[in-house]
Design an enzyme around this catalytic site. Structure first.
Site, mmCIF file in Angstrom:
data_model
loop_
_atom_site.group_PDB
_atom_site.id
_atom_site.type_symbol
_atom_site.label_atom_id
_atom_site.label_comp_id
_atom_site.label_asym_id
_atom_site.label_seq_id
_atom_site.Cartn_x
_atom_site.Cartn_y
_atom_site.Cartn_z
ATOM 1 C CG ASP A 101 18.917 -12.530 -20.405
ATOM 2 O OD1 ASP A 101 19.490 -12.778 -19.022
ATOM 3 O OD2 ASP A 101 17.905 -12.589 -20.641
ATOM 4 C CG ASP A 130 15.976 -8.873 -13.199
ATOM 5 O OD1 ASP A 130 16.634 -9.757 -13.047
ATOM 6 O OD2 ASP A 130 14.804 -8.923 -13.441
ATOM 7 C CD GLU A 163 16.183 -15.249 -15.348
ATOM 8 O OE1 GLU A 163 15.488 -15.608 -14.801
ATOM 9 O OE2 GLU A 163 15.985 -14.072 -15.944
ATOM 10 C CG HIS A 368 10.882 -7.549 -15.882
ATOM 11 N ND1 HIS A 368 10.231 -8.746 -16.288
ATOM 12 C CD2 HIS A 368 12.229 -7.733 -15.294
ATOM 13 C CE1 HIS A 368 11.156 -9.541 -16.026
ATOM 14 N NE2 HIS A 368 12.181 -9.052 -15.548
#
Length: 397
Positions: A101, A130, A163, A368
């Site tokens: 994810d 990521d 996750e 992020h």
């Protein structure tokens, strides 16, 4: 150091498969794979397309593949993907773990390779390095092993869901069929060659302060101000850095219906992180007691819930899972370093099930955020590291 003597004895006898270490991965294939992975939407709990793609890839690489029921348990559309590949029977298996994810915004993401070798997102989305850099590294390492018919140890892979929302997929995975006692989780920012050996417990605090509603103008004396009780508790808590290993934050406060109504409910959300799970739990009890004192002082009541999202672990620096990684970094002329991380990963969940691991830096930067990027060189390096670990003949001490 209890592990090091046994490891050193083995390393003297250890040989790596001819052509295994130092044989370069296929850079073009690796970058094409990464770009393909980025193009697949896989936000948390919506990893179905990614899961199907990876199952097909693993089967084509000779793996026995299964998918569990994590999706239905978590309200998602895909389960954790597990694969096993037979290897040299005298060698112990190793587990390699990454998550499927990505955080939002991620819908419609596209990777663009710059002339400088930096890979960025084309639009206003995260890139997804990521953890798709880790996924690409594992797939390329396995492709080289198959293509060159390299001898390797038994290999287990685990591609988890959810996750990014506190490792929910890894937490519900059934570890009873895992053969490995050691794992490498590819999910850390920083230069390839770095690894995290320690991570914290992460607790979420869900607090509800209940008072009594009343008209703020005509009958203020009849009300019990829930926000006042919550505010009093918060002001009496030490927030931020509690000690060198522990933090406390109150990050959400909600309550009230109108300016002329005394609020009967105030919801508060907080978080504790600590390298000591015991310390984290003790601190949560202190927070609970303070809210109870502040509420009781004005006649309010409190409901208090602690959710353990991740439990702290510390892998010994002389453990074979660390020393093997260091040996690979030395062979590939990569700067080896160990560090603590104050974030959680699937490694936290696996540690609870008796699997000792470290988290490897794997070509992800500014995660992020829409400024997230990776580089061609770093993708190649982590693929080389992953392949080298898979063909390593060093067992545990």
């Amino acid at each position: 150091m209890p592990y090091k003597k046994a490891f050193n004895a083995q390393i003297k006898l250890c040989t790596y498969v001819k052509g295994g270490i130092g044989m370069t991965v296929d850079k073009e294939r690796l970058i094409e794979e990464f770009i393909k992975l980025v193009s697949i939407d896989s936000p948390s709990l919506l990893e179905r397309e990614m899961g199907d793609y990876l199952k097909d890839k693993l089967k084509g690489l000779g793996f026995v593949v299964t998918e569990d029921g994590a999706g239905s348990k978590l309200g998602g559309n895909c389960g954790n993907i597990y694969g096993f590949l037979e290897g040299k029977k005298e060698l112990e298996p190793l587990l390699f773990c990454v998550h499927m994810d990505t955080v939002e915004p991620s819908r419609g993401k596209q990777a663009v390779v710059g002339d400088d070798g930096v890979i960025r997102s084309k639009a206003d989305t995260v890139l997804g390095a990521d953890d798709l850099a880790g996924v690409a590294a594992i797939l390329e390492a396995l492709s080289v092993i198959k293509e060159k018919e390299l001898e390797h140890r038994p290999i287990e892979v685990l591609f988890t869901v959810a996750e990014e929302i506190y490792c929910k997929g890894a937490k519900v995975f059934d570890y009873s069929n895992i053969k490995s006692t050691e794992a490498y989780v590819l999910d850390l920012t920083g230069a390839v060659g770095a690894a995290a050996y320690q991570a914290p417990s992460i607790l979420s605090l869900v607090i509800e302060v209940n008072g009594k509603a009343s008209h703020a103008g005509f009958a203020p004396h009849k009300g019990i101000h829930a926000i006042q009780a919550a505010a009093d508790a918060i002001t009496k808590l030490k927030l931020g850095q509690i000690d060198e290993n522990t933090t406390l934050n109150i990050g959400v406060i909600q309550g009230g219906l109108a300016t002329n109504i005394i609020p009967e409910l105030c919801a508060v959300g907080g978080e504790i992180r600590s390298y000591s799970h015991k310390t984290a739990m003790e601190l949560s009890e202190e927070v609970k007691k303070q809210f109870e004192r502040s509420a009781e002082a004005i006649g309010a009541t409190v409901k208090f819930e602690v959710i353990t999202n991740c439990q702290a672990y510390e892998t010994p620096k002389d453990h074979p899972v660390v020393l093997r990684f260091k040996e690979v970094c030395d062979l590939l002329n990569l700067p080896f370093s160990l560090q603590q991380t104050f974030g959680g990963s699937d490694n936290n969940a696996m540690f609870e099930h008796g699997i000792t691991g470290i988290v490897l830096a794997c070509a992800m930067n500014q995660c992020h955020s829409c400024e997230e990027y990776t580089t061609v060189d770093e993708l190649v390096r982590i693929a080389e590291v992953t392949k080298a670990l898979m063909v390593s003949e060093v067992n545990a001490g």
